[in-house]
Design an enzyme around this catalytic site. Structure first.
Site, PDB file in Angstrom:
ATOM      1  N   ASN A   6       0.854  -1.182   0.000  1.00 20.73           N
ATOM      2  CA  ASN A   6       0.000   0.000   0.000  1.00 20.73           C
ATOM      3  C   ASN A   6       0.901   1.248   0.000  1.00 20.73           C
ATOM      4  OD1 ASN A   6      -1.435   2.268   1.018  1.00 20.73           O
ATOM      5  ND2 ASN A   6      -3.072   0.917   1.688  1.00 20.73           N
ATOM      6  N   HIS A   9       0.997   6.276   1.732  1.00 19.59           N
ATOM      7  CA  HIS A   9       1.708   7.258   2.555  1.00 19.59           C
ATOM      8  C   HIS A   9       2.920   7.873   1.881  1.00 19.59           C
ATOM      9  CE1 HIS A   9      -1.306   6.837   5.458  1.00 19.59           C
ATOM     10  NE2 HIS A   9      -1.141   5.521   5.505  1.00 19.59           N
ATOM     11  N   HIS A  42      -5.504   3.649  -1.781  1.00 15.43           N
ATOM     12  CA  HIS A  42      -6.827   4.041  -1.278  1.00 15.43           C
ATOM     13  C   HIS A  42      -7.130   5.458  -1.753  1.00 15.43           C
ATOM     14  CE1 HIS A  42      -9.538   4.426   2.585  1.00 15.43           C
ATOM     15  NE2 HIS A  42     -10.180   4.733   1.475  1.00 15.43           N
ATOM     16  N   ARG A  44      -9.231   8.155  -1.197  1.00 17.93           N
ATOM     17  CA  ARG A  44     -10.221   8.587  -0.202  1.00 17.93           C
ATOM     18  C   ARG A  44     -11.098   9.677  -0.772  1.00 17.93           C
ATOM     19  NH1 ARG A  44      -8.694   6.706   5.301  1.00 17.93           N
ATOM     20  NH2 ARG A  44     -10.568   7.785   5.945  1.00 17.93           N
ATOM     21  N   ARG A  48      -6.991  12.885   0.621  1.00 18.84           N
ATOM     22  CA  ARG A  48      -5.921  13.372   1.495  1.00 18.84           C
ATOM     23  C   ARG A  48      -4.552  12.823   1.099  1.00 18.84           C
ATOM     24  NH1 ARG A  48      -7.376  10.274   7.111  1.00 18.84           N
ATOM     25  NH2 ARG A  48      -9.393  11.222   6.728  1.00 18.84           N
ATOM     26  N   GLU A  69      -8.572   0.616  -3.186  1.00 18.15           N
ATOM     27  CA  GLU A  69      -9.431   0.679  -1.999  1.00 18.15           C
ATOM     28  C   GLU A  69     -10.304   1.907  -2.119  1.00 18.15           C
ATOM     29  OE1 GLU A  69      -7.021   0.897   1.461  1.00 18.15           O
ATOM     30  OE2 GLU A  69      -6.223  -1.100   1.191  1.00 18.15           O
ATOM     31  N   THR A 100      -8.280   3.751   8.423  1.00 19.09           N
ATOM     32  CA  THR A 100      -9.510   2.953   8.381  1.00 19.09           C
ATOM     33  C   THR A 100      -9.638   2.181   9.693  1.00 19.09           C
ATOM     34  OG1 THR A 100      -8.968   2.706   6.050  1.00 19.09           O
ATOM     35  CG2 THR A 100     -10.821   1.434   6.874  1.00 19.09           C
ATOM     36  N   GLU A 154     -11.318  -9.078   2.813  1.00 17.74           N
ATOM     37  CA  GLU A 154     -10.053  -8.762   3.471  1.00 17.74           C
ATOM     38  C   GLU A 154     -10.368  -8.554   4.942  1.00 17.74           C
ATOM     39  OE1 GLU A 154      -7.366  -5.994   1.618  1.00 17.74           O
ATOM     40  OE2 GLU A 154      -6.499  -5.419   3.552  1.00 17.74           O
ATOM     41  N   HIS A 191      -3.779  -4.397   7.750  1.00 15.29           N
ATOM     42  CA  HIS A 191      -3.890  -3.209   8.620  1.00 15.29           C
ATOM     43  C   HIS A 191      -3.015  -3.382   9.853  1.00 15.29           C
ATOM     44  CE1 HIS A 191      -5.301   0.514  10.309  1.00 15.29           C
ATOM     45  NE2 HIS A 191      -5.830   0.769   9.127  1.00 15.29           N
TER      46      HIS A 191
END
Ligand code: PXP
Length: 240
Positions: A6, A9, A42, A44, A48, A69, A100, A154, A191
């Protein structure tokens, strides 16, 4: 067990300055050559971190599957049908959360939300996009996922990662995995995973994929992204 990286970030750091560096696509390409089996991003609703343009660039420039995502909304469905990732993973979204916080609560979907989820599942299937639901490791959630007709879930590992009662949380995950597999549902998990807590999860051999982000991107500051992904790959492979 596949490893999805992922890269959200990387975009978080980029957006802190509002420029173009560091580039999530560059991270995805490094992940690809370091043994990742897929890229997860993801998009969003508040944009963000990952942007619409990032999704396009990822889809056009990586050769491993893209797992998008997204919240279960009509806007996101349109983006998915347009960008055609290999998979969408439906996640809950709250504007003020920092990440999340839990899985989709399938037991308490409003009628409107349920019909959007249903529509996403139907339309994505038609477009050859796999659909996964991000849920807590609970049998009741899996029963609803099953009745909605999805064949991938998931499981949210956040509670296991944060809990002091790891044995209890691990059992919850194992029970959920077995129940899902018995119902012909493919299981992914993710996660909060890091080099330590991933080991027990990687031992659950029926889990087909782990999606890991924040820890790897953070640790790459110290180790470099390629080394950190190779190390995670090695830990997962040798834990099984
Ligand atoms: N899987 C899902 C569905 C997620 O929403 C996230 C966080 O964006 C992850 C996996 C990765 O979690 P983490 O960044 O804590 O590794």
């Amino acid at each position: 067990m596949r490893l999805g990286i992922n890269i959200d970030h990387v975009a978080t750091i980029r957006n802190a300055r509002g420029g173009i560096h560091p580039d999530p696509l560059k991270a995805a390409k490094i992940a690809e050559k370091s043994g990742a089996d897929g890229i997860t991003a993801h998009l969003r609703e508040d944009r963000r971190h990952i942007s619409d343009q990032d999704i396009k660039a990822l889809k056009e420039n990586i050769s491993i599957p893209l797992n998008l995502e997204m919240a279960a909304t009509e806007e996101m469905l349109e983006i998915a049908l347009d960008s055609k990732p290999e998979r969408v993973c439906l996640v809950p979204e709250k504007r003020l959360e920092v990440t999340t916080e839990g899985g989709l609560d399938l037991l308490n979907l409003t009628n409107k939300k349920e019909s959007v989820v249903f529509d996403i599942i139907k339309q994505c299937k038609k477009s050859n996009i796999d659909v996964s639901l991000f849920i807590d490791p609970e049998i009741k959630q899996i029963e609803v996922a099953n009745s909605l007709g999805v064949n991938i879930i998931e499981l949210h590992t956040g509670e296991y990662c944060n809990s002091q009662y790891k044995i209890k949380e691990l059992k919850r995950i194992k029970d959920a995995v077995i129940f899902a597999v018995d119902n012909n549902i493919e299981v992914h998990a993710g996660h909060g995973l890091n080099f330590e807590n991933v080991k027990e999860i990687a031992r659950i051999k029926y889990i087909k994929e782990l999606n890991i982000g924040h820890f790897l991107i953070g640790e790459s500051i110290f180790m470099g992204l390629e080394s950190v992904i190779r190390k995670m790959r090695y830990i997962i492979d040798t834990s099984q």
